[in-house]
Design a protein around this motif. Structure first.
Motif, PDB file in Angstrom:
ATOM      1  N   LEU A 240     -38.708 -48.970 -42.335  1.00 17.39           N
ATOM      2  CA  LEU A 240     -38.787 -49.827 -43.519  1.00 17.39           C
ATOM      3  C   LEU A 240     -39.327 -49.103 -44.746  1.00 17.39           C
ATOM      4  CD1 LEU A 240     -40.089 -53.146 -41.890  1.00 17.39           C
ATOM      5  CD2 LEU A 240     -37.729 -52.503 -42.484  1.00 17.39           C
ATOM      6  N   SER A 241     -39.926 -47.918 -44.553  1.00 18.72           N
ATOM      7  CA  SER A 241     -40.433 -47.166 -45.711  1.00 18.72           C
ATOM      8  C   SER A 241     -39.321 -46.392 -46.420  1.00 18.72           C
ATOM      9  CB  SER A 241     -41.551 -46.205 -45.285  1.00 18.72           C
ATOM     10  OG  SER A 241     -41.073 -45.192 -44.431  1.00 18.72           O
ATOM     11  N   LEU A 242     -38.121 -46.369 -45.842  1.00 14.51           N
ATOM     12  CA  LEU A 242     -36.980 -45.704 -46.469  1.00 14.51           C
ATOM     13  C   LEU A 242     -36.345 -46.601 -47.531  1.00 14.51           C
ATOM     14  CD1 LEU A 242     -34.893 -43.917 -43.675  1.00 14.51           C
ATOM     15  CD2 LEU A 242     -35.551 -42.917 -45.864  1.00 14.51           C
ATOM     16  N   GLU A 243     -36.174 -46.084 -48.725  1.00 10.52           N
ATOM     17  CA  GLU A 243     -35.498 -46.812 -49.792  1.00 10.52           C
ATOM     18  C   GLU A 243     -34.051 -47.071 -49.356  1.00 10.52           C
ATOM     19  OE1 GLU A 243     -33.103 -47.509 -53.223  1.00 10.52           O
ATOM     20  OE2 GLU A 243     -33.067 -45.586 -52.158  1.00 10.52           O
ATOM     21  N   LYS A 244     -33.546 -48.284 -49.589  1.00 12.59           N
ATOM     22  CA  LYS A 244     -32.290 -48.716 -48.973  1.00 12.59           C
ATOM     23  C   LYS A 244     -31.080 -47.893 -49.394  1.00 12.59           C
ATOM     24  CE  LYS A 244     -33.606 -53.488 -47.956  1.00 12.59           C
ATOM     25  NZ  LYS A 244     -33.294 -54.928 -48.149  1.00 12.59           N
TER      26      LYS A 244
END
Length: 349
Positions: A240-244
């Motif tokens: 979830l810390s990855l930018e989409k």
């Protein structure tokens, strides 16, 4: 014909640099050392940036010439050679054990999981060593070559310069099991990263600054694929810390099945330039490796603040990177009569 930048680079490394980004710490000897090939028989007990001034004064020129040619042919090589120094120092100290091939008595560290099918640049080190043996036989250690090459790789990529304390000797054996245990894999949490660096005598500042070496180079999909599809191994959810948008870009490079050896830049914005863009990307959730993003998203305020500081001030990053490289380079060096100066970096004498 050499470009103006290349000529400046060669001149820059051929001298004891007059305007250092960082100096060696006060624990180092600054007396002139004659080096192991001088015949003096002295038992040197500390590192000095002047160690080869008399025994092999052309060492920097030789290293710069070989490295410049190698990077011209393969721009990724600067990052690969910088990485060799890291992976060497984290296993029984900065002793060039990473360069040893298998022998009858030990298994090469090249076969450790963090290194297998990943480390590069060994033939460049071979060429540098052969040139140095011609100029200054049995004088410049392979461990010192790795330290000098790391500095040259930084400068050639536009990064900081520093005085390299010298006088390391080479180990006579490798330790594959220790390499598996001590080289931090790209899946560690911030807490475990801090602990891994502390085991080497490196603190949180060193951790964040040295991670900035990821401003150049690439990583294979196998190093970060789990983040894209199943971060926790069984929930089929990405990190979830990855930018989409970045997540989707990475999925196009690394499919859920296959493609493990596909590569992508660690710093996609300026992959060949040593700068502070790496930290700016982390602030936006675009750190490629889990360990990269953990520096900001791992719930450690001190690490996050350091990321912000280096993202805002490239000079601050350069200064600390140089200091941390000097500090890392003094992890358990072999000195005096310990170890040896290998004639060929891939095997003991």
């Amino acid at each position: 014909m050499a470009t103006k930048m290349h000529l400046v680079f060669l001149a820059f490394l051929s001298l004891i640099p007059p305007f250092m980004v960082a100096q060696a710490d006060p624990g180092y000897s600054y007396g002139y050392g004659f080096g192991w090939g001088s015949g003096g028989g002295n038992d040197y007990s500390s590192l000095s940036p002047y160690f080869y001034d008399f025994s092999c004064p052309q060492a920097n020129n030789i290293i710069a010439s070989v490295l410049e040619n190698a990077v011209a042919q393969d721009p990724r090589m600067a990052a690969s050679l910088l990485r060799l120094h890291f992976h060497d120092c984290f296993v029984q100290g900065c002793d060039a054990s990473i360069l040893l091939d298998d022998s009858a008595t030990f298994v090469s560290e090249k076969k450790a999981k963090p290194n297998l099918n990943s480390l590069r640049g060994f033939t460049v080190i071979d060429e540098i060593k052969a040139r140095l043996e011609e100029a200054c036989p049995e004088t410049v250690s392979c461990a010192d070559i790795l330290a000098l090459v790391a500095r040259a790789a930084s400068v050639l990529s536009g990064g900081p310069n520093w005085e390299v304390p010298l006088g390391r000797r080479d180990s006579k054996a490798a330790n594959m099991l220790l390499a598996n245990a001590t080289i931090p894999p790209p899946i560690l949490t911030a807490q475990k990263l801090i602990a891994s660096f502390q085991q080497q005598g490196l603190d949180e500042v060193d951790l964040v600054a040295l991670s900035g070496a990821h401003t150049i180079g690439v990583a294979r999909c196998t190093s970060f694929k789990q983040r894209l599809y199943s971060q926790n191994g069984n929930n089929q959810q990405p990190d979830l810390s990855l930018e989409k948008a970045y997540l989707n870009e990475l999925k196009s490079v690394c499919p859920s099945s296959g493609g493990d050896n596909n590569i992508t830049p660690l710093d996609y914005a300026s992959p060949k330039t040593f700068d502070n863009t790496y930290y700016k990307l982390i602030l936006g959730g675009r750190g490629l490796l889990f360990t990269d993003q953990q520096l900001y998203s791992g719930n450690y305020a001190n690490l996050a603040q350091l990321v912000k500081s280096y993202a805002e001030d490239e000079g601050l990053f350069f200064d600390q990177f140089a200091k941390s490289m000097v500090k890392m380079g003094k992890i358990s060096p072999l000195l005096g009569s310990n170890g040896e100066v290998r004639k060929y970096c891939r095997r003991p004498n």
